[in-house]
Design a protein around this motif. Structure first.
Motif, PDB file in Angstrom:
ATOM      1  N   UNK A  35       0.811  -1.104   0.261  1.00 11.26           N
ATOM      2  CA  UNK A  35       0.151   0.139  -0.327  1.00 11.26           C
ATOM      3  C   UNK A  35       0.300   1.035   0.346  1.00 11.26           C
ATOM      4  N   UNK A  36       1.754   1.237   0.536  1.00 12.20           N
ATOM      5  CA  UNK A  36       2.924   2.238   0.439  1.00 12.20           C
ATOM      6  C   UNK A  36       3.568   2.624  -0.688  1.00 12.20           C
ATOM      7  N   UNK A  37       3.413   2.139  -2.111  1.00 14.92           N
ATOM      8  CA  UNK A  37       3.403   2.566  -3.283  1.00 14.92           C
ATOM      9  C   UNK A  37       2.679   3.307  -3.647  1.00 14.92           C
ATOM     10  N   UNK A  38       1.013   2.936  -3.132  1.00 12.69           N
ATOM     11  CA  UNK A  38      -0.053   4.025  -3.952  1.00 12.69           C
ATOM     12  C   UNK A  38       0.266   4.717  -3.483  1.00 12.69           C
ATOM     13  N   UNK A  39       0.663   5.168  -2.309  1.00 11.67           N
ATOM     14  CA  UNK A  39       0.575   6.452  -0.968  1.00 11.67           C
ATOM     15  C   UNK A  39       1.907   7.006  -2.076  1.00 11.67           C
ATOM     16  N   UNK A  40       2.538   6.531  -2.335  1.00 11.10           N
ATOM     17  CA  UNK A  40       3.455   7.367  -2.806  1.00 11.10           C
ATOM     18  C   UNK A  40       3.519   8.362  -4.593  1.00 11.10           C
ATOM     19  N   UNK A  41       2.972   7.312  -4.649  1.00  7.57           N
ATOM     20  CA  UNK A  41       2.064   8.207  -5.936  1.00  7.57           C
ATOM     21  C   UNK A  41       0.801   9.180  -6.065  1.00  7.57           C
ATOM     22  N   UNK A  42       0.028   8.722  -5.214  1.00  8.26           N
ATOM     23  CA  UNK A  42      -1.039   9.816  -4.318  1.00  8.26           C
ATOM     24  C   UNK A  42       0.157  11.043  -3.325  1.00  8.26           C
ATOM     25  N   UNK A  43       0.765  11.524  -3.813  1.00  6.27           N
ATOM     26  CA  UNK A  43       0.944  12.401  -2.367  1.00  6.27           C
ATOM     27  C   UNK A  43       2.361  12.647  -3.814  1.00  6.27           C
ATOM     28  N   UNK A  44       2.755  12.463  -4.681  1.00  8.61           N
ATOM     29  CA  UNK A  44       3.263  13.524  -5.598  1.00  8.61           C
ATOM     30  C   UNK A  44       2.351  13.744  -6.718  1.00  8.61           C
ATOM     31  N   UNK A  45       1.022  13.031  -6.886  1.00  6.72           N
ATOM     32  CA  UNK A  45       0.276  13.431  -7.714  1.00  6.72           C
ATOM     33  C   UNK A  45      -1.430  13.953  -7.549  1.00  6.72           C
ATOM     34  N   UNK A  46      -1.426  15.325  -6.971  1.00  9.57           N
ATOM     35  CA  UNK A  46      -2.488  15.368  -6.201  1.00  9.57           C
ATOM     36  C   UNK A  46      -3.608  16.026  -6.676  1.00  9.57           C
ATOM     37  N   UNK A  47      -3.713  15.472  -8.213  1.00  6.10           N
ATOM     38  CA  UNK A  47      -4.653  15.528  -9.165  1.00  6.10           C
ATOM     39  C   UNK A  47      -4.784  14.062  -9.583  1.00  6.10           C
ATOM     40  N   UNK A  48      -4.564  13.375  -9.521  1.00 12.93           N
ATOM     41  CA  UNK A  48      -5.388  11.533  -9.518  1.00 12.93           C
ATOM     42  C   UNK A  48      -6.814  11.993  -8.726  1.00 12.93           C
ATOM     43  N   UNK A  49      -7.543  11.736  -9.267  1.00 16.23           N
ATOM     44  CA  UNK A  49      -8.961  11.703  -8.880  1.00 16.23           C
ATOM     45  C   UNK A  49      -9.763  10.281  -8.573  1.00 16.23           C
ATOM     46  N   UNK A  50      -9.152   8.836  -9.988  1.00 17.46           N
ATOM     47  CA  UNK A  50      -9.360   8.142  -9.481  1.00 17.46           C
ATOM     48  C   UNK A  50      -8.575   6.774  -9.005  1.00 17.46           C
ATOM     49  N   UNK A  51      -8.280   5.932  -8.142  1.00 16.12           N
ATOM     50  CA  UNK A  51      -7.630   5.209  -7.842  1.00 16.12           C
ATOM     51  C   UNK A  51      -8.087   3.372  -8.842  1.00 16.12           C
ATOM     52  N   UNK A  52      -7.863   3.043  -9.374  1.00  9.70           N
ATOM     53  CA  UNK A  52      -8.726   1.510  -9.648  1.00  9.70           C
ATOM     54  C   UNK A  52      -7.662   0.264  -9.134  1.00  9.70           C
ATOM     55  N   UNK A  53      -8.155  -0.370  -8.454  1.00 12.18           N
ATOM     56  CA  UNK A  53      -8.047  -1.313  -8.246  1.00 12.18           C
ATOM     57  C   UNK A  53      -8.869  -2.592  -8.628  1.00 12.18           C
ATOM     58  N   UNK A  54      -7.407  -3.891  -8.058  1.00 11.37           N
ATOM     59  CA  UNK A  54      -8.480  -5.566  -8.450  1.00 11.37           C
ATOM     60  C   UNK A  54      -8.426  -6.016  -6.825  1.00 11.37           C
ATOM     61  N   UNK A  55      -9.433  -7.082  -6.368  1.00  6.78           N
ATOM     62  CA  UNK A  55      -9.624  -7.488  -5.490  1.00  6.78           C
ATOM     63  C   UNK A  55      -8.509  -8.844  -5.165  1.00  6.78           C
ATOM     64  N   UNK A  56      -9.127 -10.014  -6.503  1.00  2.00           N
ATOM     65  CA  UNK A  56      -8.403 -11.134  -6.627  1.00  2.00           C
ATOM     66  C   UNK A  56      -8.059 -10.522  -8.346  1.00  2.00           C
ATOM     67  N   UNK A  57      -6.695 -10.380  -8.703  1.00  3.65           N
ATOM     68  CA  UNK A  57      -5.273 -11.106  -9.671  1.00  3.65           C
ATOM     69  C   UNK A  57      -5.849 -11.789 -10.047  1.00  3.65           C
ATOM     70  N   UNK A  58      -7.016 -12.941 -10.671  1.00  5.47           N
ATOM     71  CA  UNK A  58      -7.016 -14.111 -11.157  1.00  5.47           C
ATOM     72  C   UNK A  58      -6.160 -14.367 -12.055  1.00  5.47           C
ATOM     73  N   UNK A  59      -5.208 -13.903 -12.990  1.00  2.00           N
ATOM     74  CA  UNK A  59      -4.385 -14.210 -13.932  1.00  2.00           C
ATOM     75  C   UNK A  59      -3.152 -15.019 -13.086  1.00  2.00           C
ATOM     76  N   UNK A  60      -3.049 -14.481 -11.974  1.00  2.00           N
ATOM     77  CA  UNK A  60      -1.915 -14.741 -11.211  1.00  2.00           C
ATOM     78  C   UNK A  60      -2.510 -15.853  -9.590  1.00  2.00           C
ATOM     79  N   UNK A  61      -3.646 -14.801  -9.373  1.00  3.68           N
ATOM     80  CA  UNK A  61      -4.392 -15.190  -7.446  1.00  3.68           C
ATOM     81  C   UNK A  61      -3.819 -14.621  -6.805  1.00  3.68           C
ATOM     82  N   UNK A  62      -3.493 -13.542  -7.178  1.00  4.24           N
ATOM     83  CA  UNK A  62      -3.201 -12.783  -5.816  1.00  4.24           C
ATOM     84  C   UNK A  62      -3.966 -12.420  -5.893  1.00  4.24           C
TER      85      UNK A  62
END
Lengths: 381, 381
Positions: free
Chosen positions: A117-144
């Protein structure tokens, strides 16, 4: 006597009572009879997403269609978005944004891993204009599996919206729309919902509406505003998939009867048993400890043609596993265990895996995998 | 013993063998088993559209979704289109174009009438920049029929493309994709195809591809290029509605067995009998002589609350007719007769109409309508 066993990451096995509900005589969708069913289903779907403040819309499309609907509704021209990717389905968000001319920042995670999660924070901190974050709960292609609760907490600190592809997550993994402050989430019918493909469900929470209202991307079939307006009248903007809606009503009765917490616990228990059974055979997991409970992705052992094993099992025994997709082709066996799956299905799946590996000349001690599964499941762990 | 009889303009009645095909055990869509079914269906669908040069794509959406796909694929920014409207569904093309920022000229035809082809020519003559003409074969909201063959001839003189909403037309009315030079046509599963709602079919003919290839409107889920590429591999870009595809395969077997010309002739014969039965009761047809064979729209007699009649019949007898939509509400009774409908169904429908009118206090001579229908149908006309 060949029977079909679908251990695939969707479509999944459909309970016979759901298939029978789907085969009921057709009724017209602009009638009080249908409206009542549709209204009750829409209420049940709130329970599935664990929301009281949001509403759930039933779309006639695949999960990808519902993902497109999210992009077309929450964004406007010139907006910037952040996408967390760790496989084919995360990358789909990037493609969709690109298609609508939306600039994206990407947090690209190694295949098989969940995001820090800290990697998401880094980018959001640097890019205040980001309006939406798109995420995947279960990445079916790898099982992550990604930690949506933790990601959402960060996103909210930066006042952005979070939109989650929970297509294989909902009805499998714990998902708390309201408690985790998720703005929009999507699932499909052919996953944890135990239905054939054909429906997608989008939960739009209260916080998303400002963006949806002022959105200026082209949307007609996907327009959440039309869906909200029609849901007030217990109906849909366009003809709904009546037979699948009736089937989904039956599937939701089954989920409510089991209880959503028990559904999550069952998947955890079965996924754990599968992973342990696989490891007992000396095989390695692709997603390691961040494995989702949706499927078990097994690394292809050196020198073994896993796609040939998968094909042989499917054609000769009816047991269907899947391999890797795109760049992961030939690199894994994926055993899906979501939806209409119980203890005996896992014994069966691991038994088939043992058989397939053995027949391919890979050294497995027959019975070792299923014995491990059996001991875990009978003891109720 | 209440039974359900759907005389609605979609969903229509589903044959039991089709419902049973839909209830078959699920199979995975990325298998040779499914690919074979899908490939055969796609070939059968060419027969349905009467095309040899075009291809038919199976979409998981309602008809409106497929209409959106047409707009998103054949047009580019700055293009101009012409739309022929004579009711709710023609107007949908205008709304869709507007949504994508496409400027439209509109030939607006009186409700209940088909367009005079010369009116289309007038506009094309004056507006050489018009790239695409959008038409509707059967305008379900009024029962009007447009002469697609004649319209297409004119459109081709001006080198424009013609895109046809044949949602209620295909499988009911004669429709010759290649012979009439139609570039793109759309239908839905819950009409003449005798399926539940859930699938839409788009036939893209060879002449449309140049526009599709260079199109620059946002499209992802609707992208014809992805569909074409995947069809070459006997599959779909995104998860298809497996159970509905299996059901459609069965429905196509029935259509092929009857023969498409016989399917058209049956609908013409049943529609004619319905119209004559209605007229025998002293009622007037909304669409007069340009009536489509999809449904019979009856003008509400002065002072009669037709919506009350429709509701009472539906709730008490299970016979479902529909009323007018939007601005036509209260002004008509629509009796659908498409798809899985035979002679006895028309006797039944007119019998219910007589009963409904009689019980509402409207003077009908009981038996007069059904006698007229019976005499026409038994004589085989």
């Amino acid at each position: 006597m060949k029977k079909n066993y679908l251990f695939t990451p969707g479509p999944t096995m459909v309970p016979p009572e759901v298939s029978l509900a789907e085969a009921q005589p057709m009724i017209h969708h602009r009638t009080p009879q249908f409206s009542q069913i549709f209204y009750e289903l829409s209420e049940d779907l709130k329970y599935l997403f664990q929301t009281k403040t949001g509403e759930v819309y039933t779309l006639m499309s695949s999960g990808t269609g519902a993902m497109e609907a999210c992009v077309a509704n929450v964004l406007s021209k010139g907006d910037k978005a952040l996408v967390i990717t760790s496989g084919k389905f995360g990358e789909r968000w990037v493609e969709l944004c690109k298609c609508f001319g939306i600039e994206t920042e990407v947090v690209s995670v190694e295949y098989g891993k969940g995001v820090e999660p800290s990697r998401v924070e880094e980018i959001l901190k640097k890019n205040s204009e980001i309006k939406v974050v798109f995420a995947t709960q279960s990445e079916t292609s790898t099982g992550a599996l990604h930690d949506i609760k933790a990601i959402s907490q960060i996103v909210k600190k930066y006042s952005a919206l979070i939109v989650v592809d929970a297509i294989t997550g909902i009805g499998v993994h714990k998902f708390l729309m309201d408690e985790w402050n998720v703005d929009v989430a999507v699932t499909g019918s052919q996953k944890g919902c135990m239905l054939p493909p054909g429906l997608a469900f989008v939960c739009v929470n209260s916080g998303a509406w400002e963006a949806v209202e002022k959105g200026d991307l082209p949307r007609y079939y996907w327009d959440f505003r039309k869906m909200r307006k029609n849901l007030k009248n217990k109906t849909t903007p366009f003809t709904p998939a009546v037979s699948l809606v009736m089937a989904m009503k039956t599937a939701m009765e089954m989920i409510k009867k089991e209880g959503i917490e028990n559904v999550w616990a069952r998947h955890e228990r079965l996924a754990n048993a599968t992973r342990e059974g696989v490891k007992a055979l000396g095989l390695e997991l692709f997603a390691g400890n961040s494995s989702s409970n949706v499927l078990t992705a097994i690394k292809a052992p050196e020198g073994v043609d896993v796609d040939k094993i998968i094909k042989k099992l499917r054609d000769e025994t009816g047991v269907t596993f899947t391999g890797g997709q795109d760049s992961l082709k030939g690199k894994m066996i994926r055993i899906g265990h979501m939806g209409y799956v119980n203890d005996f299905d896992i014994i069966l799946a691991i038994s088939a895996l043992e058989k397939g590996l053995h027949e391919a000349g890979y050294p497995v001690e027959l019975g070792k995998g299923i014995t491990r599964v059996q001991s875990l499941l009978v003891k109720g762990r």
